[in-house]
Design a protein around this motif. Structure first.
Motif, PDB file in Angstrom:
ATOM      1  N   MET A  95      33.457  53.023  44.097  1.00  0.00           N
ATOM      2  CA  MET A  95      33.092  51.686  43.529  1.00  0.00           C
ATOM      3  C   MET A  95      32.018  51.999  42.243  1.00  0.00           C
ATOM      4  N   ARG A  96      32.336  50.797  41.472  1.00  0.00           N
ATOM      5  CA  ARG A  96      31.367  50.414  40.322  1.00  0.00           C
ATOM      6  C   ARG A  96      30.542  49.463  40.211  1.00  0.00           C
ATOM      7  N   THR A  97      29.286  49.506  40.474  1.00  0.00           N
ATOM      8  CA  THR A  97      28.318  48.578  40.291  1.00  0.00           C
ATOM      9  C   THR A  97      27.175  49.164  39.576  1.00  0.00           C
ATOM     10  N   THR A  98      26.143  48.306  39.317  1.00  0.00           N
ATOM     11  CA  THR A  98      24.968  48.671  38.737  1.00  0.00           C
ATOM     12  C   THR A  98      24.250  49.524  39.466  1.00  0.00           C
ATOM     13  N   ILE A  99      24.013  49.279  40.749  1.00  0.00           N
ATOM     14  CA  ILE A  99      23.446  49.846  41.872  1.00  0.00           C
ATOM     15  C   ILE A  99      24.016  51.189  41.965  1.00  0.00           C
ATOM     16  N   CYS A 100      25.327  51.432  42.157  1.00  0.00           N
ATOM     17  CA  CYS A 100      26.156  52.713  42.219  1.00  0.00           C
ATOM     18  C   CYS A 100      25.654  53.587  41.052  1.00  0.00           C
ATOM     19  N   GLU A 101      25.619  52.837  39.863  1.00  0.00           N
ATOM     20  CA  GLU A 101      25.116  53.917  38.742  1.00  0.00           C
ATOM     21  C   GLU A 101      23.724  54.118  38.683  1.00  0.00           C
ATOM     22  N   MET A 102      23.075  53.143  39.134  1.00  0.00           N
ATOM     23  CA  MET A 102      21.540  53.385  39.330  1.00  0.00           C
ATOM     24  C   MET A 102      20.928  54.634  40.110  1.00  0.00           C
ATOM     25  N   PHE A 103      21.836  54.684  41.289  1.00  0.00           N
ATOM     26  CA  PHE A 103      21.350  55.375  42.267  1.00  0.00           C
ATOM     27  C   PHE A 103      22.314  56.670  42.588  1.00  0.00           C
ATOM     28  N   GLY A 104      23.380  56.659  41.817  1.00  0.00           N
ATOM     29  CA  GLY A 104      24.269  57.760  41.893  1.00  0.00           C
ATOM     30  C   GLY A 104      25.093  58.004  43.355  1.00  0.00           C
ATOM     31  N   VAL A 105      25.364  56.785  43.783  1.00  0.00           N
ATOM     32  CA  VAL A 105      26.075  56.822  45.003  1.00  0.00           C
ATOM     33  C   VAL A 105      27.604  56.205  44.932  1.00  0.00           C
ATOM     34  N   ASP A 106      28.495  56.565  45.711  1.00  0.00           N
ATOM     35  CA  ASP A 106      29.874  56.288  45.848  1.00  0.00           C
ATOM     36  C   ASP A 106      29.691  54.769  46.134  1.00  0.00           C
ATOM     37  N   ILE A 142      34.167  50.063  53.712  1.00  0.00           N
ATOM     38  CA  ILE A 142      34.858  50.327  52.791  1.00  0.00           C
ATOM     39  C   ILE A 142      36.257  50.026  52.887  1.00  0.00           C
ATOM     40  N   GLU A 143      36.896  50.266  53.906  1.00  0.00           N
ATOM     41  CA  GLU A 143      38.396  49.884  54.063  1.00  0.00           C
ATOM     42  C   GLU A 143      38.553  48.200  54.305  1.00  0.00           C
ATOM     43  N   GLU A 144      37.634  47.856  54.911  1.00  0.00           N
ATOM     44  CA  GLU A 144      37.603  46.378  55.138  1.00  0.00           C
ATOM     45  C   GLU A 144      37.256  45.897  53.910  1.00  0.00           C
ATOM     46  N   PHE A 145      36.456  46.259  52.985  1.00  0.00           N
ATOM     47  CA  PHE A 145      36.295  45.781  51.717  1.00  0.00           C
ATOM     48  C   PHE A 145      37.389  45.685  50.843  1.00  0.00           C
ATOM     49  N   ALA A 146      38.141  46.994  50.850  1.00  0.00           N
ATOM     50  CA  ALA A 146      39.467  46.816  50.007  1.00  0.00           C
ATOM     51  C   ALA A 146      40.297  45.975  50.686  1.00  0.00           C
ATOM     52  N   SER A 147      40.591  45.701  51.687  1.00  0.00           N
ATOM     53  CA  SER A 147      41.389  44.529  52.216  1.00  0.00           C
ATOM     54  C   SER A 147      41.117  43.451  52.109  1.00  0.00           C
ATOM     55  N   ALA A 148      39.871  43.124  51.875  1.00  0.00           N
ATOM     56  CA  ALA A 148      39.424  41.387  51.679  1.00  0.00           C
ATOM     57  C   ALA A 148      39.622  41.557  50.138  1.00  0.00           C
ATOM     58  N   VAL A 149      39.257  42.440  48.927  1.00  0.00           N
ATOM     59  CA  VAL A 149      39.623  42.522  47.707  1.00  0.00           C
ATOM     60  C   VAL A 149      41.030  42.086  47.414  1.00  0.00           C
ATOM     61  N   ALA A 150      41.923  42.788  48.162  1.00  0.00           N
ATOM     62  CA  ALA A 150      43.439  42.637  47.930  1.00  0.00           C
ATOM     63  C   ALA A 150      43.721  41.091  48.652  1.00  0.00           C
ATOM     64  N   ARG A 151      43.141  40.780  49.707  1.00  0.00           N
ATOM     65  CA  ARG A 151      43.448  39.374  50.097  1.00  0.00           C
ATOM     66  C   ARG A 151      43.079  38.359  48.961  1.00  0.00           C
ATOM     67  N   MET A 152      41.872  38.531  48.277  1.00  0.00           N
ATOM     68  CA  MET A 152      41.530  37.788  47.234  1.00  0.00           C
ATOM     69  C   MET A 152      42.628  37.789  46.025  1.00  0.00           C
ATOM     70  N   ARG A 153      42.997  38.881  45.669  1.00  0.00           N
ATOM     71  CA  ARG A 153      43.746  39.078  44.694  1.00  0.00           C
ATOM     72  C   ARG A 153      45.246  38.379  44.955  1.00  0.00           C
ATOM     73  N   ALA A 154      45.509  38.172  46.031  1.00  0.00           N
ATOM     74  CA  ALA A 154      46.819  37.539  46.579  1.00  0.00           C
ATOM     75  C   ALA A 154      46.419  35.980  46.311  1.00  0.00           C
ATOM     76  N   VAL A 155      45.454  35.769  46.710  1.00  0.00           N
ATOM     77  CA  VAL A 155      45.043  34.230  46.555  1.00  0.00           C
ATOM     78  C   VAL A 155      45.121  33.731  45.093  1.00  0.00           C
ATOM     79  N   THR A 156      44.572  34.719  44.196  1.00  0.00           N
ATOM     80  CA  THR A 156      44.631  34.264  42.722  1.00  0.00           C
ATOM     81  C   THR A 156      45.908  34.165  42.207  1.00  0.00           C
ATOM     82  N   HIS A 157      46.960  34.503  42.749  1.00  0.00           N
ATOM     83  CA  HIS A 157      48.416  34.423  42.118  1.00  0.00           C
ATOM     84  C   HIS A 157      48.407  34.819  40.452  1.00  0.00           C
ATOM     85  N   ASP A 158      48.305  36.276  40.382  1.00  0.00           N
ATOM     86  CA  ASP A 158      48.246  36.804  39.163  1.00  0.00           C
ATOM     87  C   ASP A 158      49.212  36.098  38.199  1.00  0.00           C
TER      88      ASP A 158
END
Length: 401
Positions: A1-12, A361-377
């Motif tokens: 994952m890439r967020t400001t916090i991940c970069e700030m602290f070097g966490v996955d 993390i697995e649940e997060f990925a599934s939630a993001v996938a559902r949101m992508r489906a909602v947006t009808h790319d």
């Protein structure tokens, strides 16, 4: 994952795990998150031992320490020359004795209300002066964050951390508190909603987080009501750079939670928590129990003392209650409880802390996938990524508020 916090602290993963248990801290850090050890339970010597243990097991991966330094404490204990036990009124001691008798605690369990050296030692850790020793110990270890759990960090804490190159975090329950913390020099704000366990304000996470994100120019972590990846996705959608979780670790295999209390959590509903002063003297969310009901509702209750006096009285009593509860004493089991948030209603299984991280993390990925489906790319895009028929976007009358 890439967020400001991940970069700030070097966490996955931007998952910050607050726990009083070193095993949880190490497990979450080793799983790619960021463990944060609550230090209030330890003397400086004990904290040094705990942090050395963590250092040996995380292999240089990042972790932090949380200290409890309330902005205001009762004036009767601000002078460290005062014996804190002597400041606890006799009627409050008598009420604890009354509860022990009413709930039939085993006679083998002495009433722990004399407090004496216990109160004097532990009570000083929740003052700026007393916490200073914990902060000094923490900064001698390779920690990557030091957090102030209650009130703005003392200036000396911020100065010492800055000199050591360690970012400072602070928990807040209102937008004004967030602004005040940033003015005091904090690098990360933890916006904690009222759903959270422990000390909380009155504003919900869903309302608080976006307001804090808009009000400050430092990274914000969301806290309160977050125990799975769906809630984590919601927090990031609100503008947070990561999440700060505490309750979800209380039912892990590694947790310090007494088994009798853990069992109550596993069977509890979200409505089985209460925000009460009866444990620390400040409003703190915890399991509803005979202890909370007696202090908050009984006509003979003397009412909670200010911090840290109520903390000392309650924790001294709880030490005996938990021992009796583990022996199977039914009255003690009624009185036993602990700090936990409203997400307790979804904590119904004991898991290793590492598994909790992976599941989130697995649940997060599934939630993001559902949101992508909602947006009808493949449909016309509008602000926010949601697609509307053209007539609903163009030519529609709007009203400014």
């Amino acid at each position: 994952m890439r967020t400001t916090i991940c970069e700030m602290f070097g966490v996955d993963f931007p998952i910050f795990a607050f726990s009083h248990c070193r095993d949880v801290v190490a497990a979450v850090t080793n799983a790619g998150g960021f463990g944060v050890l609550g230090a209030v339970a330890y003397s400086p010597e004990q904290l040094d031992t705990e942090l050395t243990w963590i250092d040996e097991r995380v292999g240089g991966r990042p972790y932090g320490v949380d200290v409890l330094v309330p902005g205001r404490i009762d004036s009767s204990v601000t002078d460290l020359g005062t014996r804190l036990a002597d400041a606890i009124p006799q009627r409050h001691r008598d009420f604890v004795t009354h509860l022990f008798g009413k709930y039939g605690l085993d006679a083998r369990e002495p009433l722990p209300v004399s407090l004496s050296a216990y109160a004097d030692e532990v009570g000083r850790r929740v003052t700026a002066e007393g916490a200073g020793g914990l902060i000094d110990v923490a900064l001698r270890h390779p920690i990557r964050l030091i957090a102030s759990a209650l009130g703005p960090p003392p200036p000396e804490m911020a100065d010492k951390a800055r000199a050591a190159g360690v970012p400072v975090a602070a928990l807040v329950g209102t937008v004004e508190h967030a602004r005040r913390q940033v003015a005091a020099g904090v690098d990360v704000v933890v916006a904690q909603g009222t759903e959270a366990g422990g000390h909380t304000g009155e504003i919900s996470t869903m309302v608080l987080v976006p307001q804090v994100v808009d009000a400050v120019d430092v990274p914000v972590l969301a806290a309160g009501g977050i125990a799975d990846g769906r809630q984590m996705a919601a927090a990031l959608a609100l503008g947070a750079e990561g999440v700060w979780c505490g309750s979800v670790w209380l039912t892990t295999e590694e947790a310090e939670t007494p088994p009798s209390v853990r069992d109550k959590m596993l069977s509890a509903a979200s409505s089985d928590t209460v925000r009460s002063r009866c444990r620390t003297g400040k409003p703190a969310r915890q399991l509803r129990s005979a202890w909370t009901q007696e202090w908050d509702e009984a006509p003979e209750s003397p009412g909670a003392l200010p911090m840290p006096l109520q903390l000392l009285l309650a924790e001294g009593a709880m030490a005996g209650i938990n021992r009796a509860a583990e022996r199977g004493d039914p009255g003690a089991r009624e009185l036993a409880g602990y700090f936990v948030g409203q997400v307790v209603g979804q904590l119904n299984q004991v898991k290793p802390a590492r598994r909790v991280v992976h599941d989130m993390i697995e649940e997060f990925a599934s939630a993001v996938a559902r949101m992508r489906a909602v947006t009808h790319d493949d449909a016309p895009a509008v602000p926010g990524g949601i697609s509307f028929p053209p007539e609903d976007v163009e030519g529609r009358e709007t009203t400014e508020v």
